[in-house]
Design an enzyme around this catalytic site. Structure first.
Site, PDB file in Angstrom:
ATOM      1  N   ASP A 144      13.323 114.048  82.636  1.00  0.00           N
ATOM      2  CA  ASP A 144      13.693 113.103  83.685  1.00  0.00           C
ATOM      3  C   ASP A 144      13.101 111.715  83.489  1.00  0.00           C
ATOM      4  OD1 ASP A 144      15.239 114.851  85.110  1.00  0.00           O
ATOM      5  OD2 ASP A 144      13.618 115.519  86.396  1.00  0.00           O
ATOM      6  N   CYS A 145      11.848 111.652  83.048  1.00  0.00           N
ATOM      7  CA  CYS A 145      11.165 110.363  83.035  1.00  0.00           C
ATOM      8  C   CYS A 145      11.808 109.388  82.054  1.00  0.00           C
ATOM      9  CB  CYS A 145       9.692 110.548  82.719  1.00  0.00           C
ATOM     10  SG  CYS A 145       9.399 111.420  81.181  1.00  0.00           S
TER      11      CYS A 145
END
Length: 548
Positions: free
Chosen positions: A483-484
């Protein structure tokens, strides 16, 4: 260890120093009512959904950390202290917190008075029980004032924090002897109330926060507690709280027990009122009757302990390393069950306000608890599948109370759909319940548009095949599990949340992770198709897997 140790015989973690590096919390509840409690009695409670049915208020990102909870204060001849050290922060003669399986016991001692606070949520009950045991260990009689404390949240935890021009005008309570009822908006649009009950009829109470604390006092020094006398305040707007004042005389060697019950009930619309303007408290009274004495509280606590012993007995490891046994047999399984109940949507760091349950998270988490509660795992699978769209995409998060997708976050996390295959496959391997594939499940929670669960799985694999980049690998979309990175999220607006930023239009960024997921779970899907006599479908996906 510096702050505590495991007690393997009792399946507890024992904290011996209240000044832990961060609040060390436990999660109470197994069905619909849940509480978080720290080693100093901080935390909050909610019913089903930490956003829409928050029972008690909690302050995040605050100083000092872990401010607010379900507290007890003791005024012993002018010395004010709390069994959990906080909030009074008076130095204790001894302290111990025991985090167990869905219960926490906190014991403090000061000036020859011992107080043990046992907190737990009974099985199949929408309440938290607090069993307080006070023992005079000295040679002189004790005359003390005991104050309970809970601060009500005005139900919607997000609205409670920001809509003050309205919320400061609507708080309402109703007081029936030892029970304080929170009834904000009950007359206008709600059919639910919360309550806080003392088993001993108190000498007084407070329900107005400023009357209890004083305008410039804090959690550690409420003016009511410091004075040792209640104000009998009745909240009308502003910030409603619930505090009982019990004045107790305890002889040397004597033990006194009190029970406090924090609960939630819903009334059908036609049964909202007992009399004009008086709320119907019948269902609350039944909960109080069920748990409102020390004997009944202890029986409910024993039943909770038996429940966990039975639950954990299905999977046990015998090994020469006691640390491995401890984690596999108790704490890993307990953590997986806590994750099922809370879905990582409510803690001291995830506020329970903005996300709900994650689609990806829910399917992954099921791998850890399906062997413990297969029938509830099935319910969770069908709930999360119903948030999927016809094209196989899905809402990244959904609310546990409404079971609807989170519009603010939306979808387009391209790995999400494949995790549904992971959970369904694990469920069938554990239960041999192939009928789940035939269950009719809505798309996007639309009862007019349903398909079998197997059709949802087909949509999942097709979503990957229909969204590929220049090398034939799956497109990332807004993000895959990394996600990051947010490789396709290019917001240039500093006022926009990275989570809600629109994805960059494009068909370039590809995900090796999603490709690997497709190879692995594509084979699982093909196996499901083969075993349900869909050979052509199995062959189609195995060909695509080979190409990937």
């Amino acid at each position: 260890m510096r702050f505590g140790h495991f007690d393997d015989a009792k399946k507890e973690y024992v904290i011996t120093n209240p000044r832990t590096p961060l609040p060390w919390i436990n999660f109470l509840g197994t069905q619909e009512f849940f509480s978080l409690i720290s080693n100093t009695s901080g935390g909050y409670s909610f019913y089903k959904d930490p956003l829409y049915r928050r029972i008690s208020r909690y302050r995040y990102n605050n100083m000092p950390l872990d401010s607010g909870g379900k507290y007890f204060y003791i005024n012993d001849g002018g010395t004010v202290w709390s069994p959990g050290w906080k909030p009074a922060q008076t130095e204790l003669d001894s302290y111990e917190c025991r985090h167990g399986l869905s219960y926490t016991s906190i014991r403090g001692e000061k000036k020859d008075l011992s107080c043990t606070q046992l907190s737990f949520v009974p099985l199949d009950a929408a309440c938290e029980v607090q069993l307080l045991t006070l023992e005079n260990t000295g040679s002189s009689e004790k005359n003390i004032s005991l104050f309970s404390f809970v601060e009500w949240c005005l139900w919607n935890a997000h609205d409670d924090m920001n809509n003050l021009q309205r919320n400061l005008s609507i708080g309402e309570v109703e007081i029936h002897e030892g029970t304080i009822y929170h009834k904000t908006e009950y007359r206008e649009r709600r059919n639910h109330i919360a309550f806080y009950h003392s088993s001993r009829t108190p000498e007084g109470y407070d329900t107005d926060r400023e009357a209890f604390f004083g305008m410039y006092n804090n959690f550690h020094n409420p003016q009511t507690v410091m004075a040792g006398e209640p104000n009998n305040s009745v909240a009308n707007g502003w910030s409603p709280v619930a505090s009982h004042c019990n004045k107790l005389t305890i002889a040397p060697g004597e033990t006194v027990q009190l029970v406090f019950v924090l609960g939630y009930v819903e009334n059908p619309d036609e049964e909202k009122w007992k009399a004009p303007g008086q709320i119907n408290t019948t269902r609350a009274e039944k909960l109080i009757e069920a748990f409102g004495t020390p004997e009944k509280a202890e029986k409910a606590y024993a039943q909770l302990c038996d429940y966990w012993d039975t639950l954990l007995s299905g999977f046990q490891l015998d090994h020469e390393d006691e640390r491995l046994e401890r984690m596999v047999n108790v704490w890993n399984q307990y953590q997986c069950m806590v994750t099922y109940n809370f879905g990582r949507s409510a803690s001291f760091y995830e506020t329970g306000i903005g996300r709900g349950l994650g689609f990806r998270d829910t399917n992954q988490d099921l791998l850890g608890f399906v062997h413990l509660i297969p029938e509830r795992a099935k319910e969770r699978i069908l709930d999360v599948a119903a948030t999927q769209m016809r094209d196989g995409s899905c809402f990244h998060q959904y609310q546990p109370l409404t079971k609807r997708g989170n519009d603010a976050i939306g979808g387009d996390f391209n790995d999400d759909p494949l995790w549904l295959i992971a959970s369904v496959s694990a469920y069938i391997k554990e239960t041999n319940d192939w009928s789940i594939l035939e269950e009719r499940v809505p798309f996007e929670n639309n009862p007019e548009d349903t398909g079998s669960l197997f059709e949802h799985l087909t949509a999942s694999v097709d979503h990957v095949l229909n969204n590929r980049g220049p090398h034939g690998l799956p497109l990332i979309g807004r993000a895959d599990w990394n996600d990051c990175l947010n490789l396709n999220s290019f917001s240039t607006n500093p006022d926009e949340s990275f989570q809600t930023a629109d994805s960059k239009d494009g068909d370039t960024a590809e995900s090796v992770l999603i490709a690997a997921l497709f190879v692995y779970y594509g084979r699982e899907y093909a196996e499901l198709a083969t075993r349900t006599n869909q050979a052509a479908e199995a062959e189609r996906i195995l060909t695509a897997v080979s190409e990937m």
